[in-house]
Design an enzyme around this catalytic site. Structure first.
Site, mmCIF file in Angstrom:
data_model
loop_
_atom_site.group_PDB
_atom_site.id
_atom_site.type_symbol
_atom_site.label_atom_id
_atom_site.label_comp_id
_atom_site.label_asym_id
_atom_site.label_seq_id
_atom_site.Cartn_x
_atom_site.Cartn_y
_atom_site.Cartn_z
ATOM 1 N N VAL A 255 34.333 -14.621 -14.788
ATOM 2 C CA VAL A 255 35.286 -13.617 -15.245
ATOM 3 C C VAL A 255 34.964 -12.314 -14.533
ATOM 4 O O VAL A 255 33.797 -11.894 -14.498
ATOM 5 C CB VAL A 255 35.220 -13.408 -16.772
ATOM 6 C CG1 VAL A 255 36.160 -12.289 -17.208
ATOM 7 C CG2 VAL A 255 35.562 -14.702 -17.505
ATOM 8 N N TYR B 194 27.334 -22.165 -23.668
ATOM 9 C CA TYR B 194 28.087 -23.422 -23.696
ATOM 10 C C TYR B 194 27.935 -24.232 -24.970
ATOM 11 O O TYR B 194 28.749 -25.118 -25.231
ATOM 12 C CB TYR B 194 27.740 -24.242 -22.447
ATOM 13 C CG TYR B 194 28.274 -23.580 -21.208
ATOM 14 C CD1 TYR B 194 29.618 -23.677 -20.873
ATOM 15 C CD2 TYR B 194 27.457 -22.788 -20.412
ATOM 16 C CE1 TYR B 194 30.131 -23.040 -19.756
ATOM 17 C CE2 TYR B 194 27.960 -22.142 -19.296
ATOM 18 C CZ TYR B 194 29.299 -22.265 -18.967
ATOM 19 O OH TYR B 194 29.802 -21.616 -17.884
ATOM 20 N N PHE C 127 25.633 -28.476 -8.762
ATOM 21 C CA PHE C 127 26.956 -28.622 -8.136
ATOM 22 C C PHE C 127 27.792 -27.402 -8.473
ATOM 23 O O PHE C 127 27.426 -26.596 -9.314
ATOM 24 C CB PHE C 127 27.666 -29.892 -8.586
ATOM 25 C CG PHE C 127 27.756 -30.107 -10.076
ATOM 26 C CD1 PHE C 127 28.702 -29.452 -10.824
ATOM 27 C CD2 PHE C 127 26.878 -30.972 -10.715
ATOM 28 C CE1 PHE C 127 28.801 -29.666 -12.196
ATOM 29 C CE2 PHE C 127 26.973 -31.191 -12.073
ATOM 30 C CZ PHE C 127 27.912 -30.538 -12.821
#
Length: 436
Positions: free
Chosen positions: A109, A148, A436
């Site tokens: 963001v 998360y 990744f």
């Protein structure tokens, strides 16, 4: 195209998404047409600038159709305010089966648009899109660990990073002395296929396959600015006498001498993998015996990696644990039925899931080493837990008993915890070495 919090009908009914504020618009991004804006937001979000020499070797690895952004349309010109993307993976689960998963990445963001709910809008959109594609799991590496869990992700594996002195005493392994270790400058054209052959042969829960050419190429990029007075990337390949690759490591060295002229160099391993104990012994034997080096700093390793048990003196190594792969179950019955269990299991789980209502409820899990079946039930639960904690236990790397001891699993039937914890347990690998 996405219109604010709307995706497909199935996804929006399956996931409680969050709308963006007035003046903002959530939309799928074209990874070619919007590339400059995506890169700009990512660099704002992660506070970095890529040097020209890094730009020259960079690989664009985002996959078409999997990137979403939030546009700020309050001014005369729309500006990208937030972004996220994902990769399509097949993730090995206990028992060797693979489940389709979305690898969440590039979550950022712009700092000028924080605290407006944009991250929540993009992340719930990601969950909805993942459900809509029929992917049972979402996985990620967390830049900030406090974020998360609120979206149902749990730490499913940990990694160990070791600092080992040169000449460390390693236990002998039969067959290791018969293997050949080749040391070379890393050349993606010559070594890429060999590295991928070994990497693809590793099948442990949580080991992320690199399924696209771009992802495979990205692992071999030698970023000039990360060298920091170190040499370019090198590669060690362990082969049988017949030439079959059995292990590899990518690494670089930094020479250093003390004021007294004593060599104090460092070997930094970026990624490593070995297919058996003999190959692991040959690989680490070579890396810990390089001239003019004083220590080896490993890449992220499984907490049960052979190196920890090859070392005759573990106290002589500095070991650091860290979180690795985070897992979010988006289809609880499919995910639980898709893996095998280390022992017979017959347990009713009460799952809480605020974002994916279809996951919430009582699930009767019955299975064992050959597989499992999962059915919805009204029977009393034996264990109760949040979907994030189920994600932590799902691959087998985190014990249900340990979670219960921390108050993260509610034990409703005391006789159920030990058998369930035993059944869920399984050896877990770090996801792929460095992210990744």
């Amino acid at each position: 195209m996405i219109d604010n919090a709307t995706t497909t009908a199935n996804a929006t009914t399956a996931v409680r998404t969050t709308a963006v504020p007035a003046g903002y618009r959530l939309a799928e991004l074209d990874d070619v047409a919007h590339r400059a804006q995506i890169i700009d937001v990512d660099r704002w979000g992660f506070a970095f600038e890529m040097a020209p020499e890094d730009e020259a070797v960079a690989v664009w690895d985002l996959e078409p159709g999997r990137t979403v952004g939030v546009w700020d349309e309050r001014g005369t010109e729309a500006r990208l305010a937030a972004v996220h993307s994902s990769y399509a993976f097949s993730v090995p689960v206990p028992g060797g089966a693979r489940l389709p998963a979305a690898g969440l990445t590039w979550v950022a963001v712009h700092p000028g648009h924080r605290r407006r709910g944009l991250a929540r809008a993009t992340l719930t959109a990601h969950l909805a899109r993942t459900v809509g594609r029929g992917e049972a799991l979402s996985v990620l590496y967390a830049a900030e660990t406090g974020i998360y869990g609120r979206y149902g992700y749990g730490v499913a594996s940990q990694t160990a990073t070791l600092t080992v002195g040169r000449g460390a005493d390693l236990r002998e392994v039969p067959g290791a002395a018969d293997l050949v270790v080749e040391l070379d400058r890393l050349d993606p054209a010559r070594h890429g296929a060999v590295i991928e052959q070994v990497h693809a042969a590793v099948v442990r829960p949580g080991w992320i396959s690199r399924d696209t050419d771009a992802l495979r190429a990205a692992q071999l990029v030698d970023w000039p600015t990360t060298r920091k007075e170190m040499e370019g990337l090198r590669v060690a390949v362990v082969r049988t006498p017949a030439g079959e690759p059995r292990a590899y490591a990518t690494f670089r060295r930094k020479g250093r001498w003390s004021d007294a002229g004593v060599p104090e160099g460092t070997v930094k391993v970026r990624e490593s993998a070995a297919l058996d104990a003999a190959a692991a012994r040959a690989l680490w034997g070579a890396l810990t015996d390089l001239d003019l080096m004083a220590k080896v700093e490993t890449a992220q390793l499984p907490v049960d990696d052979p190196l920890l048990h090859l070392l005759a003196d573990l106290r002589g190594a500095s070991v650091r644990l860290s979180d690795d792969l985070w897992v979010r179950l988006l289809d609880v019955p499919r995910a639980l039925a898709g893996r095998a269990y280390a022992a017979d299991v017959d347990v009713v789980l009460e799952i809480r899931d605020d974002l994916v209502p279809a996951n919430a409820g009582h699930w009767h899990l019955r299975g064992g080493t050959a597989g499992a079946e999962v059915t919805a039930t009204t029977a009393p639960a034996h264990l109760a837990l949040d979907v994030a904690d189920l994600g932590s236990a799902y691959l087998g790397g985190t014990s249900l008993a340990a979670l219960a001891a921390a108050g993260r699993v509610q034990v409703l039937d005391g006789a159920a915890l030990a058998p369930a914890a035993t059944a869920f347990g399984w050896p877990v690998a770090p996801a792929n070495g460095w992210g990744f």
